[in-house]
Write a protein that holds these residues in place. Structure first.
Motif, PDB file in Angstrom:
ATOM      1  N   THR A 203       0.840  -1.200   0.000  1.00 39.65           N
ATOM      2  CA  THR A 203       0.000   0.000   0.000  1.00 39.65           C
ATOM      3  C   THR A 203       0.871   1.244   0.000  1.00 39.65           C
ATOM      4  O   THR A 203       0.610   2.205  -0.725  1.00 39.65           O
ATOM      5  CB  THR A 203      -0.954   0.001   1.211  1.00 39.65           C
TER       6      THR A 203
ATOM      7  N   THR B 289      -6.415   1.205  -5.999  1.00 39.42           N
ATOM      8  CA  THR B 289      -7.711   0.545  -5.922  1.00 39.42           C
ATOM      9  C   THR B 289      -7.470  -0.881  -5.417  1.00 39.42           C
ATOM     10  O   THR B 289      -6.362  -1.419  -5.555  1.00 39.42           O
ATOM     11  CB  THR B 289      -8.402   0.473  -7.291  1.00 39.42           C
ATOM     12  N   ILE B 290      -8.509  -1.460  -4.865  1.00 36.25           N
ATOM     13  CA  ILE B 290      -8.393  -2.841  -4.392  1.00 36.25           C
ATOM     14  C   ILE B 290      -8.043  -3.757  -5.567  1.00 36.25           C
ATOM     15  O   ILE B 290      -7.208  -4.656  -5.416  1.00 36.25           O
ATOM     16  CB  ILE B 290      -9.677  -3.276  -3.659  1.00 36.25           C
TER      17      ILE B 290
ATOM     18  N   THR C 175      -9.583  -8.054   0.364  1.00 38.65           N
ATOM     19  CA  THR C 175     -10.514  -7.241   1.154  1.00 38.65           C
ATOM     20  C   THR C 175     -10.616  -7.784   2.579  1.00 38.65           C
ATOM     21  O   THR C 175     -10.582  -7.025   3.543  1.00 38.65           O
ATOM     22  CB  THR C 175     -11.906  -7.214   0.478  1.00 38.65           C
TER      23      THR C 175
ATOM     24  N   LEU D 257      -7.445  -6.905   4.421  1.00 34.42           N
ATOM     25  CA  LEU D 257      -7.292  -5.477   4.700  1.00 34.42           C
ATOM     26  C   LEU D 257      -8.124  -5.033   5.902  1.00 34.42           C
ATOM     27  O   LEU D 257      -7.757  -4.089   6.600  1.00 34.42           O
ATOM     28  CB  LEU D 257      -7.702  -4.647   3.470  1.00 34.42           C
TER      29      LEU D 257
ATOM     30  N   GLU E  99      -7.496  -2.025   8.602  1.00 31.74           N
ATOM     31  CA  GLU E  99      -8.368  -0.856   8.600  1.00 31.74           C
ATOM     32  C   GLU E  99      -8.966  -0.639   9.997  1.00 31.74           C
ATOM     33  O   GLU E  99      -9.000   0.495  10.492  1.00 31.74           O
ATOM     34  CB  GLU E  99      -9.475  -1.041   7.558  1.00 31.74           C
TER      35      GLU E  99
ATOM     36  N   ARG F 142      -6.846   3.119   5.277  1.00 30.00           N
ATOM     37  CA  ARG F 142      -8.147   3.752   5.063  1.00 30.00           C
ATOM     38  C   ARG F 142      -8.643   3.304   3.698  1.00 30.00           C
ATOM     39  O   ARG F 142      -7.890   3.326   2.719  1.00 30.00           O
ATOM     40  CB  ARG F 142      -8.038   5.266   5.104  1.00 30.00           C
ATOM     41  N   THR F 143      -9.902   2.898   3.634  1.00 31.25           N
ATOM     42  CA  THR F 143     -10.524   2.524   2.375  1.00 31.25           C
ATOM     43  C   THR F 143     -11.648   3.514   2.099  1.00 31.25           C
ATOM     44  O   THR F 143     -12.497   3.741   2.947  1.00 31.25           O
ATOM     45  CB  THR F 143     -11.084   1.085   2.444  1.00 31.25           C
ATOM     46  N   THR F 144     -11.612   4.111   0.915  1.00 27.97           N
ATOM     47  CA  THR F 144     -12.593   5.123   0.537  1.00 27.97           C
ATOM     48  C   THR F 144     -13.104   4.842  -0.880  1.00 27.97           C
ATOM     49  O   THR F 144     -12.459   4.105  -1.632  1.00 27.97           O
ATOM     50  CB  THR F 144     -11.966   6.538   0.568  1.00 27.97           C
TER      51      THR F 144
ATOM     52  N   ARG G 141     -13.021   0.895  -4.701  1.00 24.86           N
ATOM     53  CA  ARG G 141     -12.536   1.274  -3.376  1.00 24.86           C
ATOM     54  C   ARG G 141     -11.044   1.539  -3.498  1.00 24.86           C
ATOM     55  O   ARG G 141     -10.312   0.776  -4.127  1.00 24.86           O
ATOM     56  CB  ARG G 141     -12.789   0.166  -2.352  1.00 24.86           C
ATOM     57  N   GLU G 142     -10.600   2.643  -2.894  1.00 22.40           N
ATOM     58  CA  GLU G 142      -9.178   2.977  -2.881  1.00 22.40           C
ATOM     59  C   GLU G 142      -8.622   2.778  -1.475  1.00 22.40           C
ATOM     60  O   GLU G 142      -9.277   3.107  -0.485  1.00 22.40           O
ATOM     61  CB  GLU G 142      -8.959   4.423  -3.326  1.00 22.40           C
ATOM     62  N   VAL G 143      -7.410   2.282  -1.419  1.00 23.18           N
ATOM     63  CA  VAL G 143      -6.749   1.987  -0.149  1.00 23.18           C
ATOM     64  C   VAL G 143      -5.553   2.914  -0.004  1.00 23.18           C
ATOM     65  O   VAL G 143      -4.767   3.083  -0.936  1.00 23.18           O
ATOM     66  CB  VAL G 143      -6.263   0.518  -0.115  1.00 23.18           C
TER      67      VAL G 143
END
Length: 153
Positions: free
Chosen positions: A54, A61-62, A77, A80, A84, A90-92, A101-103
């Motif tokens: 990361t 992205t995932i 996921t 992670l 998290e 942080r996943t947003t 989803r971005e990590v």
């Protein structure tokens, strides 16, 4: 249940030459070394690798992270989630596609990584010394080639 000589020949002897069996066995042995070294941080070897990946990606992205780690999206996921929950990642929603989803690594993630890195370096040097630099270089090259061949087929 006792195995007969015939069963040993039929099942056990071929398994000794099984690539998957031997890779997983050696992966377990090496993972134990790294996890022992990382124990003071509370990180598992897989978690350390996820944090490093990361960090190297910056924002990923995932899907992109899973591809670079040769992992299934759902497995990634699931792996992670504890990081998290601990506040290391942080996943947003994605910046370009909100469905993705971005990590990203958090400040706490950077802190734990900076504590873990010297411990990782120490065990990495220990393994390199035990195996020899030439063997380590060859092993890493062979493993990379293996991934390329398998992904290409």
């Amino acid at each position: 249940m006792k195995t007969s000589t015939q069963e040993r020949k039929q099942y056990l002897e071929p398994a000794q030459g099984c690539v998957c069996f031997n890779l997983r066995k050696s992966a377990r042995a090496i993972t134990q070394l790294y996890e022992e070294a990382l124990r003071p941080t509370g990180l598992r070897a897989t978690q350390f690798s996820l944090l490093v990946a990361t960090r190297l990606h910056g924002v990923a992205t995932i899907n992109r992270l899973a591809k670079s780690l040769v992992m299934d999206r759902t497995t990634l996921t699931r792996n992670l989630k504890p990081l998290e929950n601990q506040g290391f990642l942080r996943t947003t929603p994605g910046s370009e596609d909100r469905r993705e989803r971005e990590v990203t690594l958090t400040i706490a993630g950077q802190d734990i990584l900076s504590k873990a890195l010297p411990l990782w370096k120490q065990v990495q040097q220990q393994v390199t010394k035990a195996l020899g630099q030439t063997r380590v270089d060859r092993l890493l090259k062979d493993l990379s080639a293996t991934i390329e061949v398998i992904e290409g087929s």
